[in-house]
Write a protein that holds these residues in place. Structure first.
Motif: not given
Lengths: 303, 260
Positions: A4-28
């Motif tokens: 617990e003492s060495t847990t690497a916890r990361v807090t979002l500083s600011h939502l700079d990048e918003l991603w969309f998994q627009v076609t899910g896992t479908r690929c040609n």
């Protein structure tokens, strides 16, 4: 072991990048290094509708999002991808990650017009994993090099300056010669000032089968984050929307602990503990999901 | 009543452009002068800009370069990630560090990272990159207006002025106005040899910005850069107005201007 003492916890500083998994896992394509094993038949994540994306875009304005990223699968399998990018360019810069094998001239002309009307950039990131068919096709599939290059030429012809992203399926020591190969190939194809970005492999999904997964030691600890620039970590400034909800980053969408919430505002407030081998890769290389390219290679002025 | 400020962006050792800009600003009846940081870099004879700043009481904000030179750090903290860009940045940084005297280094070290002005009931925040990070690149084509509004909301200011990218731009948002004042150090990748500074006219009615081109003796600067053994790539930029280095951070739209 991570106590617990060495847990690497990361807090979002600011939502700079918003991603969309627009076609899910479908690929040609079915690339053998894909970290979420996308293919024509992988439906584990579905397509996001234009309406769902519009809703997230609206929500994102309140949160002051700086840029929008669209990935899949192959985003241009989405029947409304052009409209989605047009919607996005009305409020901010957009980046789309594509294999460039299904691009149509008509779409690109519309998108160039949308970008001209917008104050914002539309960036294309095109995945090509070798500078010829012999090196690319064993990874991405028979004939994919020629098809992707046709796509790059269409983009350049329409006035776009795509960022070619190549996953490092070679030894780090070969970066320089690989980059030189990419540069001369792209220049030969008429792309005079190519932009290239090298990506590390992520040993998840299909790539885990190809090259083996992470060892138990390849984890980020709390100590490792001391005096480390956390802004290099994707989860420090990004979140991704899929059909299942909002996840911590584009790499870990298949990990149950990475699904943070159903809405952006809540997901933005939740810290994340770096418990995966892929977090170690993100830590090692830094900024792996950003748009920053290279024009030369590690040898600097020799370019 | 109206107050006119001159805002100079990165000087990058281009003391000839600074001299010309000060003269132009004086002719415009400017009341106060500000420099938004990065006094050193790129050009020749780093100590030559400082007397001009001191004599004309130019209030300076600390840029990443000033922090590095002032504190004798290993690199300029410019924020580049491309090896070629970093290679050239390091040449320029090593030269500037070696040739900036101790008094000027001390001055750079003493500078504040931001300054908030209150003039005619208007609040103006001066910074180098962004209000949250000295070396953040805020390009016109990758900075949404709603993103800027977060700063206006948090900092309760009417105007934010920055530099760092090397290319000027301005935007009105729903909560305020942002202005990137451009730089004096090198042309802005538009195939012209002039550089830019900005004036703000501040009154109770609002804040009006104007960008001013600065024509200076770039041939002399080029000769002096050559004398000092600075890279030909830098001199080419001064002579042609096209960037030859530090290109990889450019977003597509800014890059498309010259199809780089």
């Amino acid at each position: 072991m991570t106590s617990e003492s060495t847990t690497a916890r990361v807090t979002l500083s600011h939502l700079d990048e918003l991603w969309f998994q627009v076609t899910g896992t479908r690929c040609n394509l079915t690339c053998n290094h894909c970290f979420i094993s996308c293919s024509p038949h992988n439906n584990s994540f579905g397509f996001l509708s234009r309406t769902e994306i519009q809703k997230s875009l609206e929500e994102s304005r309140q949160l002051g999002v700086k840029g929008y990223y669209f990935t899949g699968g192959e985003p241009f399998l989405h029947p409304e991808m052009v409209e989605i990018l047009e919607d996005t360019l009305k409020i901010g810069p957009a980046t789309v990650l594509t294999n460039a094998t299904v691009l149509k001239d008509e779409w690109l002309q519309r998108l160039q017009q949308a970008q001209s009307k917008s104050r914002y950039s539309l960036e294309f990131r095109v995945s090509i994993d070798g500078f010829d068919a012999e090196t690319n096709d064993p990874i991405r599939g028979e004939g994919t090099f020629a098809r992707a290059i046709r796509g790059v030429k269409k983009l350049v012809h329409t006035g776009f300056l795509p960022i070619i992203t190549a996953t490092r399926t070679w030894k780090d020591s070969e970066d320089s010669s690989m980059l030189s190969g990419f540069l001369s190939m792209l220049k030969q194809q008429g792309y005079s000032q190519p932009r290239i970005k090298l990506l590390p492999t992520l040993k998840l999904g299909a790539e885990q089968n190809r090259s083996g997964g992470y060892t138990d030691q390849q984890r980020v600890t709390g100590e490792m984050l001391q005096d480390y620039d956390r802004s290099q970590l994707v989860c420090e400034h990004s979140r991704i929307v899929t059909t299942r909800g909002v996840h911590v980053c584009p790499i870990l969408i298949e990990s149950p602990d990475a699904l943070l919430s159903n809405d952006l505002a809540t997901a933005a407030q939740k810290p994340y503990t770096l418990g995966h081998g892929a977090c170690f890769t993100c830590y090692q290389y830094g900024a792996i999901c950003s748009n920053i390219s290279t024009g030369s290679g590690p040898s600097g002025a020799s370019a | 009543m109206s107050v006119r400020l001159a805002l100079f962006g990165g000087i990058y050792n281009n003391y000839l452009a600074l001299e010309a800009a000060l003269e132009a600003a004086k002719a415009l009846g400017v009341d106060e002068y500000y420099c938004l940081g990065d006094i050193g870099a790129f050009g020749p004879f780093p100590n030559r800009s400082f007397p001009l700043l001191y004599e004309n009481q130019v209030h300076c904000i600390q840029g990443n370069y000033d922090d590095s030179i002032g504190n004798q750090l290993d690199n300029c903290q410019c924020g580049y990630t491309d090896p070629r860009d970093n290679y050239f940045a390091q040449i320029s940084y090593d030269y500037t560090l070696e040739n900036t005297n101790a008094d000027n280094q001390k001055f750079l070290q003493s500078l504040e990272k931001e300054h908030v002005l209150e003039i005619e009931e208007q609040r103006i925040l001066l910074c180098h990159g962004s209000p949250r990070k000295t070396n953040e690149f805020l390009w016109e084509s990758t900075t949404p207006l709603h993103f800027l509004d977060i700063f206006f909301h948090q900092r309760e200011v009417d105007c934010i002025a920055g530099t760092h990218t090397g290319i000027k731009w301005h935007a009105n948002t729903s909560l305020g106005q942002f202005v990137n004042v451009g730089v004096l150090g090198r042309p802005e990748n538009d195939s012209t040899t002039n550089v830019w500074f900005t004036t703000l006219d501040i009154s109770r009615d609002g804040i009006q910005h104007n960008f001013h081109p600065v024509v200076y003796d770039y041939d002399r600067l080029s000769r002096e850069m050559q004398m000092e053994g600075l890279p030909d790539e830098f001199i080419e930029t001064i002579q042609t107005g096209r960037w030859t280095t530090c290109l990889e951070v450019l977003p597509q739209k800014e890059r498309q201007r010259l199809n780089h």
